[in-house]
Design a protein around this motif. Structure first.
Motif, PDB file in Angstrom:
ATOM      1  N   ILE A 197     -45.474  72.036  54.709  1.00 29.80           N
ATOM      2  CA  ILE A 197     -45.924  73.156  55.547  1.00 29.80           C
ATOM      3  C   ILE A 197     -44.709  73.919  56.067  1.00 29.80           C
ATOM      4  O   ILE A 197     -44.685  75.157  56.064  1.00 29.80           O
ATOM      5  CB  ILE A 197     -46.777  72.650  56.724  1.00 29.80           C
ATOM      6  CG1 ILE A 197     -48.085  72.037  56.222  1.00 29.80           C
ATOM      7  CG2 ILE A 197     -47.083  73.786  57.701  1.00 29.80           C
ATOM      8  CD1 ILE A 197     -48.893  71.345  57.316  1.00 29.80           C
TER       9      ILE A 197
ATOM     10  N   GLN B  26     -43.979  77.951  55.287  1.00 26.26           N
ATOM     11  CA  GLN B  26     -43.879  78.984  56.323  1.00 26.26           C
ATOM     12  C   GLN B  26     -42.467  79.568  56.379  1.00 26.26           C
ATOM     13  O   GLN B  26     -42.279  80.737  56.715  1.00 26.26           O
ATOM     14  CB  GLN B  26     -44.322  78.438  57.688  1.00 26.26           C
ATOM     15  CG  GLN B  26     -43.543  77.247  58.208  1.00 26.26           C
ATOM     16  CD  GLN B  26     -42.313  77.624  58.996  1.00 26.26           C
ATOM     17  OE1 GLN B  26     -42.352  78.543  59.797  1.00 26.26           O
ATOM     18  NE2 GLN B  26     -41.214  76.902  58.787  1.00 26.26           N
TER      19      GLN B  26
ATOM     20  N   CYS C  84     -48.738  79.804  50.361  1.00 21.87           N
ATOM     21  CA  CYS C  84     -49.850  78.849  50.384  1.00 21.87           C
ATOM     22  C   CYS C  84     -49.942  78.077  49.067  1.00 21.87           C
ATOM     23  O   CYS C  84     -50.207  76.867  49.056  1.00 21.87           O
ATOM     24  CB  CYS C  84     -51.163  79.572  50.663  1.00 21.87           C
ATOM     25  SG  CYS C  84     -51.259  80.303  52.320  1.00 21.87           S
TER      26      CYS C  84
ATOM     27  N   CYS D 233     -47.304  75.378  49.110  1.00 24.99           N
ATOM     28  CA  CYS D 233     -47.740  74.219  49.886  1.00 24.99           C
ATOM     29  C   CYS D 233     -48.763  73.398  49.100  1.00 24.99           C
ATOM     30  O   CYS D 233     -48.687  72.164  49.054  1.00 24.99           O
ATOM     31  CB  CYS D 233     -48.330  74.681  51.219  1.00 24.99           C
ATOM     32  SG  CYS D 233     -48.848  73.343  52.310  1.00 24.99           S
TER      33      CYS D 233
ATOM     34  N   LEU E 253     -49.344  79.899  58.212  1.00 22.69           N
ATOM     35  CA  LEU E 253     -49.164  78.604  58.867  1.00 22.69           C
ATOM     36  C   LEU E 253     -50.487  77.849  58.963  1.00 22.69           C
ATOM     37  O   LEU E 253     -50.559  76.646  58.673  1.00 22.69           O
ATOM     38  CB  LEU E 253     -48.571  78.821  60.262  1.00 22.69           C
ATOM     39  CG  LEU E 253     -47.982  77.616  60.989  1.00 22.69           C
ATOM     40  CD1 LEU E 253     -46.900  76.944  60.154  1.00 22.69           C
ATOM     41  CD2 LEU E 253     -47.429  78.043  62.340  1.00 22.69           C
TER      42      LEU E 253
ATOM     43  N   CYS F 130     -51.798  76.814  55.309  1.00 24.42           N
ATOM     44  CA  CYS F 130     -51.000  75.709  54.784  1.00 24.42           C
ATOM     45  C   CYS F 130     -51.325  74.405  55.514  1.00 24.42           C
ATOM     46  O   CYS F 130     -51.376  73.332  54.886  1.00 24.42           O
ATOM     47  CB  CYS F 130     -49.514  76.026  54.904  1.00 24.42           C
ATOM     48  SG  CYS F 130     -48.938  77.295  53.757  1.00 24.42           S
ATOM     49  N   THR F 131     -51.556  74.480  56.806  1.00 21.29           N
ATOM     50  CA  THR F 131     -51.940  73.294  57.567  1.00 21.29           C
ATOM     51  C   THR F 131     -53.288  72.763  57.096  1.00 21.29           C
ATOM     52  O   THR F 131     -53.464  71.542  56.919  1.00 21.29           O
ATOM     53  CB  THR F 131     -51.996  73.614  59.069  1.00 21.29           C
ATOM     54  OG1 THR F 131     -50.721  74.104  59.503  1.00 21.29           O
ATOM     55  CG2 THR F 131     -52.360  72.379  59.876  1.00 21.29           C
TER      56      THR F 131
ATOM     57  N   ALA G 133     -52.828  71.040  53.719  1.00 22.68           N
ATOM     58  CA  ALA G 133     -52.190  69.735  53.860  1.00 22.68           C
ATOM     59  C   ALA G 133     -53.164  68.698  54.412  1.00 22.68           C
ATOM     60  O   ALA G 133     -53.226  67.561  53.907  1.00 22.68           O
ATOM     61  CB  ALA G 133     -50.969  69.852  54.770  1.00 22.68           C
TER      62      ALA G 133
END
Length: 352
Positions: A148, A152, A187, A190, A329, A332-333, A336
């Motif tokens: 992540i 970012q 993205c 990630c 952000l 991507c979180t 994950a």
């Protein structure tokens, strides 16, 4: 005069001797900390190719892994390189706050995003390499956070390059699509990193590397295109001191990519670079230098090209770009944590 020189050299020698004693002093201060183990003493998942020793034992208490910051193992250099970079960037941010109005001047927000994204990826990398050896779930969790951070940071780099480095001609062609596409590529980067690690959970093979390298390479080519275009015109812009730093960040990143993709020294001399000198450690050093070079170049362009970028970018555009950073952000979180949920299910099945 000679006596004074000898006295100073003696003091330096004594200081060096004291520094060498630090690891022993730390070991005596924390005698309960176990030593490192060989690759045969840990599961295959945690083994790095060609690294024979220097691994920390699994399933120790959190205190052990935090204190291993001061222990000599095969992740020590990886931790300290980005920890040093984090504090240097933090000092740089403190210096810039004295001259840059990060609140009232909207045109300074891309510079702030570049710095914050650099701090975040450095901090998450430190956490991953320091704590990722506790267990398999911790390894996935902390390295997914690391991915992540990388994603970012890729977006932050794209924003700094597009806002301050882009020229009128390139801006005319990519205006409206550059930053949204940078979000998509970040993205995907990630996703590629997390999926590569998840799908390659049995053996550390090239599948994991490909999952990281291909999306990240595409993101870098897109994000750095304004810098590439500007460097191609360097001969007509030779009096601009910022060009040295732009050239430096590109050259350093290419070195990063090489050492990340090709672990040459440990491949040809397995076991000799277990603690220091392995490719990933060299990658960290080059990446930290690349980031510092990039931040300095971004600041110089922020100061020196204000007339250009204030004419190219409307004041409300920067708000959209910052929102896209938040979107990057968040997405991507979510990626994950989605793949981490699949990891947990697989680990639960393994323990049954």
């Amino acid at each position: 005069m000679a006596t004074m020189v000898m006295e100073r050299l003696g003091r330096v020698f004594i200081s060096l001797q004291q520094i060498k004693e630090v690891p022993r002093m730390l070991t005596e201060a924390a005698p309960s900390m176990p030593g490192t183990v060989r690759d045969s003493d840990i599961p295959p998942f945690f083994r790095d190719r060609y690294i024979r020793s220097g691994y920390r034992p699994l399933n120790q208490g959190w205190r052990y892994y935090f204190l291993s910051l001061f222990q000599c193992h095969n992740e020590t250099i990886n931790v300290w390189t980005h920890l040093f970079a984090f504090f240097i960037i933090l000092v740089k941010l403190g210096q810039l706050t004295e001259t840059v109005d990060f609140i009232g001047d909207h045109h300074s927000w891309p510079l702030l995003v570049v710095i914050l994204s650099s701090l975040i990826y450095s901090a998450l990398s430190v956490i991953a390499h320091l704590l990722g050896g506790k267990s398999e779930l911790c390894h996935y969790t902390f390295f997914f956070l690391d991915y992540i951070g990388v994603a970012q940071y890729q977006y932050g780099s794209a924003l700094g390059h597009f806002y301050y480095v882009v020229d009128e001609n390139l801006h005319r062609h990519v205006h409206g699509i550059f930053m949204p596409f940078a979000t998509v590529l970040s993205c995907l980067s990630c996703l590629g990193c997390c999926s590569g690690k998840y799908c390659n959970h049995n053996l550390q093979t090239c599948a994991h590397k490909l999952g990281q390298v291909i999306p990240s390479a595409l993101a870098y080519l897109w994000d750095s295109s304004p810098v590439t275009k500007r460097l191609s015109l360097w001969s007509t812009d030779s009096n601009d001191p910022v060009m040295i730093y732009h050239f430096g960040q590109v050259a350093l990143f290419l070195c990063c990519a090489f050492f990340f993709a090709f672990p040459l020294q440990e491949r040809y001399y397995p076991g000799r670079f277990d603690f220091i000198g392995q490719s990933h450690q060299v990658f960290h050093v080059f990446l930290s230098c690349c980031t510092l070079c990039q931040i300095h170049a971004t600041h110089l362009d922020f100061v020196g090209r204000r007339t250009l970028y204030t004419n190219l970018h409307k004041s409300d555009e920067v708000v959209l770009f910052v929102r896209l950073y938040v979107v990057t952000l968040v997405v991507c979180t979510l990626i994950a944590f989605f793949i981490l949920s699949k990891v947990k299910k697989r680990l639960d099945l393994k323990t049954k």
